[in-house]
Design a protein around this motif. Structure first.
Motif, PDB file in Angstrom:
ATOM      1  N   GLY A 194      25.688  57.827  44.177  1.00  0.00           N
ATOM      2  CA  GLY A 194      24.783  56.687  44.230  1.00  0.00           C
ATOM      3  C   GLY A 194      24.094  56.570  45.575  1.00  0.00           C
ATOM      4  O   GLY A 194      24.597  57.052  46.603  1.00  0.00           O
ATOM      5  N   ALA A 195      22.926  55.926  45.593  1.00  0.00           N
ATOM      6  CA  ALA A 195      22.128  55.811  46.818  1.00  0.00           C
ATOM      7  C   ALA A 195      22.586  54.618  47.640  1.00  0.00           C
ATOM      8  O   ALA A 195      22.299  53.467  47.309  1.00  0.00           O
ATOM      9  N   VAL A 196      23.327  54.894  48.722  1.00  0.00           N
ATOM     10  CA  VAL A 196      23.783  53.838  49.631  1.00  0.00           C
ATOM     11  C   VAL A 196      22.583  53.223  50.343  1.00  0.00           C
ATOM     12  O   VAL A 196      21.632  53.912  50.694  1.00  0.00           O
ATOM     13  N   GLY A 197      22.616  51.911  50.526  1.00  0.00           N
ATOM     14  CA  GLY A 197      21.513  51.223  51.184  1.00  0.00           C
ATOM     15  C   GLY A 197      20.499  50.662  50.213  1.00  0.00           C
ATOM     16  O   GLY A 197      19.445  50.167  50.630  1.00  0.00           O
ATOM     17  N   THR A 198      20.809  50.707  48.908  1.00  0.00           N
ATOM     18  CA  THR A 198      19.928  50.161  47.879  1.00  0.00           C
ATOM     19  C   THR A 198      20.767  49.357  46.885  1.00  0.00           C
ATOM     20  O   THR A 198      21.995  49.350  46.958  1.00  0.00           O
ATOM     21  N   ASP A 199      20.102  48.693  45.951  1.00  0.00           N
ATOM     22  CA  ASP A 199      20.812  48.019  44.858  1.00  0.00           C
ATOM     23  C   ASP A 199      21.314  49.079  43.880  1.00  0.00           C
ATOM     24  O   ASP A 199      20.547  49.936  43.432  1.00  0.00           O
ATOM     25  N   VAL A 200      22.611  49.006  43.561  1.00  0.00           N
ATOM     26  CA  VAL A 200      23.259  50.035  42.751  1.00  0.00           C
ATOM     27  C   VAL A 200      24.071  49.365  41.648  1.00  0.00           C
ATOM     28  O   VAL A 200      24.645  48.286  41.838  1.00  0.00           O
ATOM     29  N   GLU A 201      24.137  50.029  40.504  1.00  0.00           N
ATOM     30  CA  GLU A 201      24.948  49.575  39.379  1.00  0.00           C
ATOM     31  C   GLU A 201      26.022  50.626  39.106  1.00  0.00           C
ATOM     32  O   GLU A 201      25.711  51.810  38.970  1.00  0.00           O
ATOM     33  N   ILE A 202      27.300  50.200  39.081  1.00  0.00           N
ATOM     34  CA  ILE A 202      28.389  51.124  38.804  1.00  0.00           C
ATOM     35  C   ILE A 202      29.323  50.518  37.763  1.00  0.00           C
ATOM     36  O   ILE A 202      29.289  49.313  37.491  1.00  0.00           O
ATOM     37  N   SER A 203      30.172  51.363  37.197  1.00  0.00           N
ATOM     38  CA  SER A 203      31.214  50.913  36.282  1.00  0.00           C
ATOM     39  C   SER A 203      32.435  51.765  36.540  1.00  0.00           C
ATOM     40  O   SER A 203      32.341  52.999  36.581  1.00  0.00           O
ATOM     41  N   GLY A 204      33.586  51.140  36.743  1.00  0.00           N
ATOM     42  CA  GLY A 204      34.792  51.907  37.038  1.00  0.00           C
ATOM     43  C   GLY A 204      36.039  51.059  36.895  1.00  0.00           C
ATOM     44  O   GLY A 204      35.980  49.876  36.557  1.00  0.00           O
ATOM     45  N   LYS A 205      37.168  51.682  37.179  1.00  0.00           N
ATOM     46  CA  LYS A 205      38.472  51.030  37.032  1.00  0.00           C
ATOM     47  C   LYS A 205      38.961  50.517  38.388  1.00  0.00           C
ATOM     48  O   LYS A 205      38.841  51.197  39.408  1.00  0.00           O
ATOM     49  N   ILE A 206      39.519  49.301  38.386  1.00  0.00           N
ATOM     50  CA  ILE A 206      40.101  48.732  39.602  1.00  0.00           C
ATOM     51  C   ILE A 206      41.420  49.434  39.909  1.00  0.00           C
ATOM     52  O   ILE A 206      42.280  49.567  39.042  1.00  0.00           O
ATOM     53  N   VAL A 207      41.567  49.890  41.149  1.00  0.00           N
ATOM     54  CA  VAL A 207      42.808  50.531  41.581  1.00  0.00           C
ATOM     55  C   VAL A 207      43.379  49.747  42.760  1.00  0.00           C
ATOM     56  O   VAL A 207      42.638  49.288  43.631  1.00  0.00           O
ATOM     57  N   CYS A 208      44.686  49.561  42.756  1.00  0.00           N
ATOM     58  CA  CYS A 208      45.324  48.776  43.820  1.00  0.00           C
ATOM     59  C   CYS A 208      46.805  49.105  43.868  1.00  0.00           C
ATOM     60  O   CYS A 208      47.472  49.172  42.828  1.00  0.00           O
ATOM     61  N   ASP A 209      47.310  49.333  45.071  1.00  0.00           N
ATOM     62  CA  ASP A 209      48.756  49.534  45.246  1.00  0.00           C
ATOM     63  C   ASP A 209      49.480  48.228  44.962  1.00  0.00           C
ATOM     64  O   ASP A 209      48.956  47.131  45.224  1.00  0.00           O
ATOM     65  N   ASP A 210      50.710  48.342  44.466  1.00  0.00           N
ATOM     66  CA  ASP A 210      51.476  47.144  44.096  1.00  0.00           C
ATOM     67  C   ASP A 210      51.673  46.194  45.267  1.00  0.00           C
ATOM     68  O   ASP A 210      51.663  44.973  45.101  1.00  0.00           O
ATOM     69  N   ASP A 211      51.859  46.748  46.477  1.00  0.00           N
ATOM     70  CA  ASP A 211      52.105  45.886  47.632  1.00  0.00           C
ATOM     71  C   ASP A 211      50.846  45.193  48.149  1.00  0.00           C
ATOM     72  O   ASP A 211      50.918  44.373  49.057  1.00  0.00           O
ATOM     73  N   ARG A 212      49.692  45.514  47.556  1.00  0.00           N
ATOM     74  CA  ARG A 212      48.434  44.875  47.954  1.00  0.00           C
ATOM     75  C   ARG A 212      47.968  43.824  46.945  1.00  0.00           C
ATOM     76  O   ARG A 212      46.945  43.175  47.135  1.00  0.00           O
ATOM     77  N   LEU A 213      48.729  43.652  45.870  1.00  0.00           N
ATOM     78  CA  LEU A 213      48.332  42.697  44.840  1.00  0.00           C
ATOM     79  C   LEU A 213      48.496  41.261  45.324  1.00  0.00           C
ATOM     80  O   LEU A 213      49.418  40.946  46.092  1.00  0.00           O
ATOM     81  N   LEU A 214      47.610  40.390  44.878  1.00  0.00           N
ATOM     82  CA  LEU A 214      47.687  38.958  45.142  1.00  0.00           C
ATOM     83  C   LEU A 214      48.366  38.267  43.968  1.00  0.00           C
ATOM     84  O   LEU A 214      48.469  38.826  42.878  1.00  0.00           O
ATOM     85  N   THR A 215      48.811  37.042  44.190  1.00  0.00           N
ATOM     86  CA  THR A 215      49.343  36.226  43.102  1.00  0.00           C
ATOM     87  C   THR A 215      48.334  35.141  42.764  1.00  0.00           C
ATOM     88  O   THR A 215      47.967  34.334  43.617  1.00  0.00           O
ATOM     89  N   ALA A 216      47.852  35.150  41.519  1.00  0.00           N
ATOM     90  CA  ALA A 216      46.888  34.130  41.096  1.00  0.00           C
ATOM     91  C   ALA A 216      47.554  32.752  41.161  1.00  0.00           C
ATOM     92  O   ALA A 216      48.661  32.572  40.635  1.00  0.00           O
ATOM     93  N   PRO A 217      46.923  31.758  41.817  1.00  0.00           N
ATOM     94  CA  PRO A 217      47.585  30.466  42.072  1.00  0.00           C
ATOM     95  C   PRO A 217      48.045  29.720  40.822  1.00  0.00           C
ATOM     96  O   PRO A 217      49.128  29.131  40.817  1.00  0.00           O
ATOM     97  N   LEU A 218      47.267  29.712  39.756  1.00  0.00           N
ATOM     98  CA  LEU A 218      47.604  28.905  38.583  1.00  0.00           C
ATOM     99  C   LEU A 218      48.474  29.659  37.583  1.00  0.00           C
ATOM    100  O   LEU A 218      49.507  29.163  37.147  1.00  0.00           O
ATOM    101  N   SER A 219      48.057  30.858  37.214  1.00  0.00           N
ATOM    102  CA  SER A 219      48.792  31.620  36.202  1.00  0.00           C
ATOM    103  C   SER A 219      50.002  32.343  36.776  1.00  0.00           C
ATOM    104  O   SER A 219      50.940  32.657  36.056  1.00  0.00           O
ATOM    105  N   GLY A 220      49.974  32.626  38.081  1.00  0.00           N
ATOM    106  CA  GLY A 220      51.059  33.383  38.701  1.00  0.00           C
ATOM    107  C   GLY A 220      50.974  34.869  38.427  1.00  0.00           C
ATOM    108  O   GLY A 220      51.897  35.618  38.784  1.00  0.00           O
ATOM    109  N   ASP A 221      49.879  35.341  37.819  1.00  0.00           N
ATOM    110  CA  ASP A 221      49.734  36.755  37.485  1.00  0.00           C
ATOM    111  C   ASP A 221      49.377  37.569  38.728  1.00  0.00           C
ATOM    112  O   ASP A 221      48.627  37.092  39.593  1.00  0.00           O
ATOM    113  N   PRO A 222      49.857  38.811  38.817  1.00  0.00           N
ATOM    114  CA  PRO A 222      49.423  39.692  39.905  1.00  0.00           C
ATOM    115  C   PRO A 222      47.973  40.110  39.672  1.00  0.00           C
ATOM    116  O   PRO A 222      47.599  40.497  38.561  1.00  0.00           O
ATOM    117  N   CYS A 223      47.137  40.028  40.687  1.00  0.00           N
ATOM    118  CA  CYS A 223      45.714  40.325  40.527  1.00  0.00           C
ATOM    119  C   CYS A 223      45.171  40.897  41.823  1.00  0.00           C
ATOM    120  O   CYS A 223      45.866  40.928  42.856  1.00  0.00           O
TER     121      CYS A 223
END
Length: 343
Positions: A63-92
């Motif tokens: 993709g062309a950096v420095g312009t408006d870009v459209e992408i689609s992909g999967k969110i990746v995150c290590d377990d120790d970097r996950l947040l806890t959603a305040p209301l549901s308590g789900d890892p996010c």
């Protein structure tokens, strides 16, 4: 003058009586201007829809950096970097909270949005192209599946949920305009909170300005959350207390403690910056964050579903807005003379 009651107008030299509901008149005037607002908001939504249609989906690696870009992909995150959603308590990886207040009048009640807050951690997206994108979702237009997770601040709210919500409010208090940190303990039910979140492993659609991210890492400043962590660290260690004890009285006064927390906090941020810079340089091709005047949109729906959503909302506002204004104006015209007689 009490706007909550019907006003009576007695016509001169006549036994007839005109009844004017002033509260209804007030809401009709508000409806007239709301219709105009929705009409112009529809044009903004139409512009968003056309932007989504016009920008082709790119691969992150090419993709062309420095312009408006459209992408689609999967969110990746290590377990120790996950947040806890305040209301549901789900890892996010990201959450956004919309705070509404119940507004009552004589004839109606309605929920009015008074504040929003967001987690400030970024998350990574991969599309199998050999590179990834770092996304800071704060300020983005979020189109999410479903209606979000809703909780009312009443006496039935579980203690652990209230505690998490209270902490989220404290961590993001600089974002709040009308909702005070003390309101998190309210049990009257006059507040409700809607939680939206993105989960690790979800496929997301993103449209926005793609930065290289190198300047972003270098310019990161000390945030309040890191400042509090540093403050606790200074208070825990005698060597740090001694280091920042300017008057050598064996204890830290508020000014000394603030000085120490800023110094240690900035070092924590600088270390994060160095690590983040290296990671950005080696792995990350793009960084998405709010950048005016570019559109910034994130959704866990497919692009076609996003377009359907935008099309529906655009039509409702472009056609429903004028219809609302015309209807309100017509009613006001029919009672115009009665209103004049009252005033």
């Amino acid at each position: 003058m009490d706007w909550g009651y019907t006003a009576h107008v007695i016509l001169a030299n006549s036994s007839s009586e005109v009844r004017v509901d002033l509260e209804l008149v007030m809401y009709t005037v508000m409806g007239f201007f709301a219709g105009i607002y929705f009409f112009f908001k529809g044009f903004r939504d139409l512009k968003t829809k056309r932007t989504v249609e016009d920008i082709p989906t790119s691969r992150i690696a090419t993709g062309a950096v420095g312009t408006d870009v459209e992408i689609s992909g999967k969110i990746v995150c290590d377990d120790d970097r996950l947040l806890t959603a305040p209301l549901s308590g789900d890892p996010c990886v990201f959450y956004a909270l919309e705070i509404e207040k119940l507004v009552r009048s004589r004839n109606s009640t309605r929920w009015v949005t008074i504040d929003t807050l967001h987690s400030d951690e970024g998350f990574y997206v991969e599309d199998g192209s050999g590179a990834n994108a770092l996304v800071f979702a704060e300020g983005a237009q979020i189109i999410q599946k479903g209606k979000g997770f809703v909780q009312h601040l009443d006496r039935y709210l579980r203690d652990e949920v209230r505690q998490r919500f209270r902490q989220a409010v404290a961590d993001n208090r600089t974002e709040l305009k009308k909702f005070d940190t003390g309101d998190a303990d309210n049990t009257s039910g006059k507040y409700r909170v809607t939680e939206k979140k993105f989960m690790a492993g979800e496929t997301v659609y993103i449209l926005g300005f793609a930065d290289s991210g190198l300047k972003l890492a270098a310019q990161r400043k000390l945030d309040f959350k890191t400042f509090l962590k540093a403050r606790k660290l200074v208070l825990k260690h005698p060597k740090l207390i001694k280091r920042f004890d300017r008057d050598e009285d064996g204890a830290l006064n508020p000014d000394e403690l603030e000085w120490g927390a800023k110094v240690i906090g900035q070092r924590m941020v600088d270390k994060y910056n160095r690590d983040q810079f290296a990671k950005l340089y080696s792995n990350t091709k793009m960084v998405f964050k709010k950048a005016q005047p570019s559109l910034f949109l994130i959704s866990n729906r497919k692009e076609e579903e996003v377009l359907d959503h935008l099309t529906l909302h655009t039509r409702l506002k472009l056609f429903g807005g004028p219809a609302l204004s015309i209807g309100c104006a017509a009613y006001l015209i029919t009672i115009y003379e009665d209103i004049l007689k009252f005033f």
